[in-house]
Design an enzyme around this catalytic site. Structure first.
Site, short mmCIF file in Angstrom:
data_model
loop_
_atom_site.label_atom_id
_atom_site.label_comp_id
_atom_site.label_asym_id
_atom_site.label_seq_id
_atom_site.Cartn_x
_atom_site.Cartn_y
_atom_site.Cartn_z
N HIS A 34 0.84 -1.21 0.00
CA HIS A 34 0.00 0.00 0.00
C HIS A 34 0.87 1.26 0.00
O HIS A 34 0.68 2.16 -0.83
CB HIS A 34 -0.91 -0.01 1.23
CG HIS A 34 -1.78 1.21 1.34
ND1 HIS A 34 -3.09 1.24 0.91
CD2 HIS A 34 -1.53 2.46 1.84
CE1 HIS A 34 -3.60 2.43 1.13
NE2 HIS A 34 -2.67 3.19 1.70
N GLU A 35 1.81 1.31 0.93
CA GLU A 35 2.66 2.49 1.04
C GLU A 35 3.61 2.61 -0.15
O GLU A 35 3.94 3.72 -0.58
CB GLU A 35 3.45 2.47 2.35
CG GLU A 35 2.59 2.46 3.61
CD GLU A 35 1.62 3.62 3.68
OE1 GLU A 35 1.90 4.68 3.08
OE2 GLU A 35 0.56 3.48 4.34
N HIS A 38 1.93 4.55 -2.89
CA HIS A 38 2.08 6.00 -2.71
C HIS A 38 3.49 6.44 -3.09
O HIS A 38 3.68 7.45 -3.79
CB HIS A 38 1.84 6.37 -1.24
CG HIS A 38 0.44 6.17 -0.76
ND1 HIS A 38 -0.66 6.61 -1.45
CD2 HIS A 38 -0.04 5.60 0.38
CE1 HIS A 38 -1.77 6.32 -0.78
NE2 HIS A 38 -1.42 5.71 0.34
#
Length: 384
Positions: A34-35, A38
């Site tokens: 997820h990170e 980003h």
């Protein structure tokens, strides 16, 4: 050392091995992906990334890469964050003082000074990465093991059940449910179990004829092999023992596996929205909403069934976390996207005051949700 103390250490070790390690394994993979979503899109957009953290709180271990990003593992392993240049905190709240003091060169790499489209792309990349992870996991499982299918053929109909009332008969073959093609008995189970008290239309092959039956699965409370209590829909149909020639294992090439995995991912999303819709109108129970404790419990149970089951569980959780992050709640990715949508329409961002109030409301909602889910999880454990 007393025998009671030895037993306590043994119990603690069993909890760590059976639940904590599988939970941290699953959560770390999901949070990292997820990170990283980003992070990588921010890099593509020319944004300086200050911190990439797995976990919150004090740093346990870390290093700096050649771009100046601090990669670290922190003490509280319940999530993670990416901090961009110009952010005040891990929630990507802008730092007004730092922004005001930036030089022209610093503004070029500041998250705050990028176009609304670039900022939205960076924020959306996290949940999208979760969906892609789920597809990758499901596709790998399908490509390696295939998908075993047994016909959705009725073996017996329980007396006074929803199936009996609807007119099901032994040897009926279910072809579709409310427009959804049924390729196996498991397909039928998945739809029926999530459709308690919801009228369904069944297209059934009976001999050489095709008939349509209307049935409403009844809400029942059941326990699985681990003692977990579930409220699910049941028709009252028993599966007919399949002829060996009818049991098929569908094999998938790489492209077909990805397509099947995308369908599986969409099924999870669709059923989640269906459940939320029922929750809003009072047709579903909030008791089924789980949180960190239940994820840890289920991770341990999945691990006990083998690595494939654990990875399948990781795929399901990755979809759920990706979807949760898209909810329009300030502090979550969806809340940021909501602010950016308003900014795109207005031609300028919301005032600092409005955003601050929004973030406080979002924080309160998240805290209340965490308290509620923990309470639900503890109640669920007591009932198991």
């Amino acid at each position: 050392m007393s025998w009671n103390l030895v037993q306590q250490f043994s119990l603690l070790g069993n909890v760590v091995v059976s639940f904590i390690i599988p939970f941290l394994f699953v959560l770390t993979i999901i949070v990292f992906i997820h990170e990283f979503g980003h992070f990588i899109v921010a890099r593509w957009c020319g944004i300086k990334v200050l911190v990439f953290s797995i976990g919150f709180g004090p740093e346990l271990v870390g290093f700096n890469d050649r771009h100046g990003t601090r990669w670290k593992i922190s003490a509280i392993p319940l999530g993670g964050y990416v901090k961009f240049f110009g952010d005040e905190n891990a929630a990507s709240v802008p730092d007004p003082n730092a922004i005001a003091a930036m030089s022209s060169d610093e503004r070029k790499v500041s998250f705050f000074h990028k176009s609304v489209g670039a900022r939205a792309a960076v924020v959306a990349a996290g949940p999208i990465a979760n969906f892609l992870l789920a597809i990758a996991i499901f596709a790998t499982i399908f490509a390696i093991y295939g998908k075993q299918e047994t016909p959705a053929r009725v073996g017996a109909v329980r007396a006074d059940s929803a199936a009996s009332v609807a007119g099901f008969q032994p040897d009926d073959l279910v072809l579709s449910i409310s427009g959804h093609k049924i390729e196996s008995f498991r397909d039928m189970q998945e739809i029926v179990s999530l459709s308690a008290d919801e009228p369904l239309d069944f297209e059934v092959e009976r001999g050489s004829a095709i008939v349509t039956l209307h049935a409403t699965p009844r809400l029942t409370t059941e326990k699985d092999m681990f003692g977990n209590v579930y409220r699910i829909g049941r028709l009252g149909i028993e599966q007919k023992a399949p002829d060996p020639s009818e049991v098929k294992t569908r094999r998938f090439g790489p492209i077909a596996a990805i397509g099947e995995a995308a369908k599986q991912t969409w099924f999870v999303v669709d059923q989640t929205f269906t459940y939320l819709g029922k929750l809003l109108v009072g047709r579903a129970s909030t008791q089924d909403v789980g949180g960190v404790v239940r994820i840890a419990q289920m991770s341990g149970q999945a691990a006990s069934l083998g690595f494939t089951a654990l990875m399948n569980w990781a795929g399901l959780i990755s979809v759920s976390i990706g979807l949760l992050n898209l909810f329009p709640i300030p502090l979550l990715d969806g809340g940021h996207l909501l602010f950016y949508a308003v900014e795109a329409v207005r031609g300028r961002p919301l005032s600092e005051r409005v955003q601050e109030v929004g973030f406080r409301i979002g924080f309160a909602i998240i805290v209340l949700l965490m308290i509620f889910t923990v309470w639900n999880d503890v109640s669920h454990l007591r009932a198991s």
